[in-house]
Design a protein around this motif. Structure first.
Motif, short mmCIF file in Angstrom:
data_model
loop_
_atom_site.label_atom_id
_atom_site.label_comp_id
_atom_site.label_asym_id
_atom_site.label_seq_id
_atom_site.Cartn_x
_atom_site.Cartn_y
_atom_site.Cartn_z
N ALA A 64 57.71 21.10 -18.51
CA ALA A 64 57.53 21.92 -17.31
C ALA A 64 56.19 22.66 -17.33
CB ALA A 64 58.67 22.92 -17.19
N GLN A 65 55.55 22.76 -18.49
CA GLN A 65 54.26 23.44 -18.59
C GLN A 65 53.10 22.58 -18.10
OE1 GLN A 65 54.70 26.71 -19.42
NE2 GLN A 65 56.80 25.93 -19.51
N VAL A 66 53.34 21.29 -17.93
CA VAL A 66 52.28 20.37 -17.52
C VAL A 66 52.04 20.49 -16.01
CG1 VAL A 66 51.65 17.92 -17.36
CG2 VAL A 66 52.79 18.79 -19.41
N PHE A 67 50.77 20.48 -15.65
CA PHE A 67 50.39 20.59 -14.25
C PHE A 67 51.07 19.50 -13.41
CE2 PHE A 67 47.71 19.36 -10.66
CZ PHE A 67 47.58 20.58 -10.01
N GLY A 68 51.62 19.91 -12.29
CA GLY A 68 52.24 18.96 -11.36
C GLY A 68 53.73 18.79 -11.56
N VAL A 69 54.27 19.32 -12.66
CA VAL A 69 55.71 19.18 -12.92
C VAL A 69 56.44 20.36 -12.27
CG1 VAL A 69 57.52 19.08 -14.67
CG2 VAL A 69 55.32 17.95 -15.09
N ALA A 70 57.26 20.06 -11.28
CA ALA A 70 58.03 21.09 -10.59
C ALA A 70 59.47 21.13 -11.09
CB ALA A 70 58.02 20.83 -9.08
N GLU A 71 59.96 19.96 -11.53
CA GLU A 71 61.35 19.85 -11.98
C GLU A 71 61.41 18.84 -13.12
OE1 GLU A 71 65.77 18.74 -10.19
OE2 GLU A 71 64.00 18.43 -8.95
N VAL A 72 62.23 19.14 -14.12
CA VAL A 72 62.41 18.23 -15.25
C VAL A 72 63.88 17.90 -15.38
CG1 VAL A 72 62.10 17.90 -17.73
CG2 VAL A 72 60.47 19.31 -16.46
N LYS A 73 64.16 16.62 -15.48
CA LYS A 73 65.53 16.15 -15.72
C LYS A 73 65.53 15.42 -17.06
CE LYS A 73 66.47 15.65 -10.83
NZ LYS A 73 66.86 14.76 -9.73
N VAL A 74 66.26 15.96 -18.02
CA VAL A 74 66.35 15.37 -19.35
C VAL A 74 67.69 14.65 -19.47
CG1 VAL A 74 66.41 15.81 -21.83
CG2 VAL A 74 64.88 17.14 -20.36
N ASP A 75 67.62 13.38 -19.79
CA ASP A 75 68.81 12.55 -19.96
C ASP A 75 68.88 12.12 -21.42
OD1 ASP A 75 71.04 10.97 -19.52
OD2 ASP A 75 69.92 9.38 -18.50
N VAL A 76 69.85 12.67 -22.17
CA VAL A 76 70.03 12.28 -23.57
C VAL A 76 70.99 11.10 -23.60
CG1 VAL A 76 70.80 13.01 -25.85
CG2 VAL A 76 69.61 14.64 -24.37
N VAL A 77 70.50 9.99 -24.15
CA VAL A 77 71.28 8.75 -24.20
C VAL A 77 71.49 8.33 -25.65
CG1 VAL A 77 70.40 8.00 -21.96
CG2 VAL A 77 69.22 7.28 -24.04
N TRP A 78 72.47 7.47 -25.85
CA TRP A 78 72.77 6.98 -27.21
C TRP A 78 72.60 5.48 -27.33
CZ3 TRP A 78 72.47 11.07 -29.91
CH2 TRP A 78 72.89 12.29 -29.39
N ASP A 79 72.20 4.84 -26.23
CA ASP A 79 72.01 3.40 -26.24
C ASP A 79 70.64 3.09 -25.65
OD1 ASP A 79 72.67 0.73 -26.65
OD2 ASP A 79 73.46 0.53 -24.62
N PRO A 80 69.74 2.54 -26.40
CA PRO A 80 69.95 2.05 -27.76
C PRO A 80 69.95 3.21 -28.76
CG PRO A 80 67.67 1.69 -27.13
CD PRO A 80 68.38 2.25 -25.92
#
Length: 100
Positions: A67-83
């Motif tokens: 979110a600190q990077v210029f141009g980023v208004a929203e961050v969606k983090v998806d934690v996956v287990w595959d692979p």
């Protein structure tokens, strides 16, 4: 437009696995970065193990750093287990740091 290279570098510099002491990029925990719509960053990542006790804090740190990077208004983090994560995903630098 979000500079995904800048996001990757922000994650490399600011987000570390607290048990291993290596950043999430070099550990190979970041699987994908995308900008599906302007200003929205999608981060697909994993953890070293499904029972990782730092799961929430690492995911929150990824969200904060991105979110600190210029141009980023929203961050969606998806934690996956595959692979599933494996040591082969680590960068050469991380291998050297971990295994000497």
């Amino acid at each position: 437009m979000i500079d995904l290279c800048e996001v990757r570098e922000a994650l490399r510099q600011n987000v570390y696995d607290p048990e291993i002491g290596i950043n999430v990029v070099d550990l190979g925990l970041i699987y994908d970065l995308q900008e599906p719509e302007e200003g929205t960053l999608y981060v697909k990542m994993t953890m070293t193990t499904p029972g990782c006790p730092a799961h929430d804090s690492i995911a929150e740190a990824v969200e904060w750093a991105a979110a600190q990077v210029f141009g980023v208004a929203e961050v969606k983090v998806d934690v996956v287990w595959d692979p599933p994560w494996s040591p082969e995903r680590m960068s050469e630098e991380a291998r050297q740091q971990l295994y000497g």
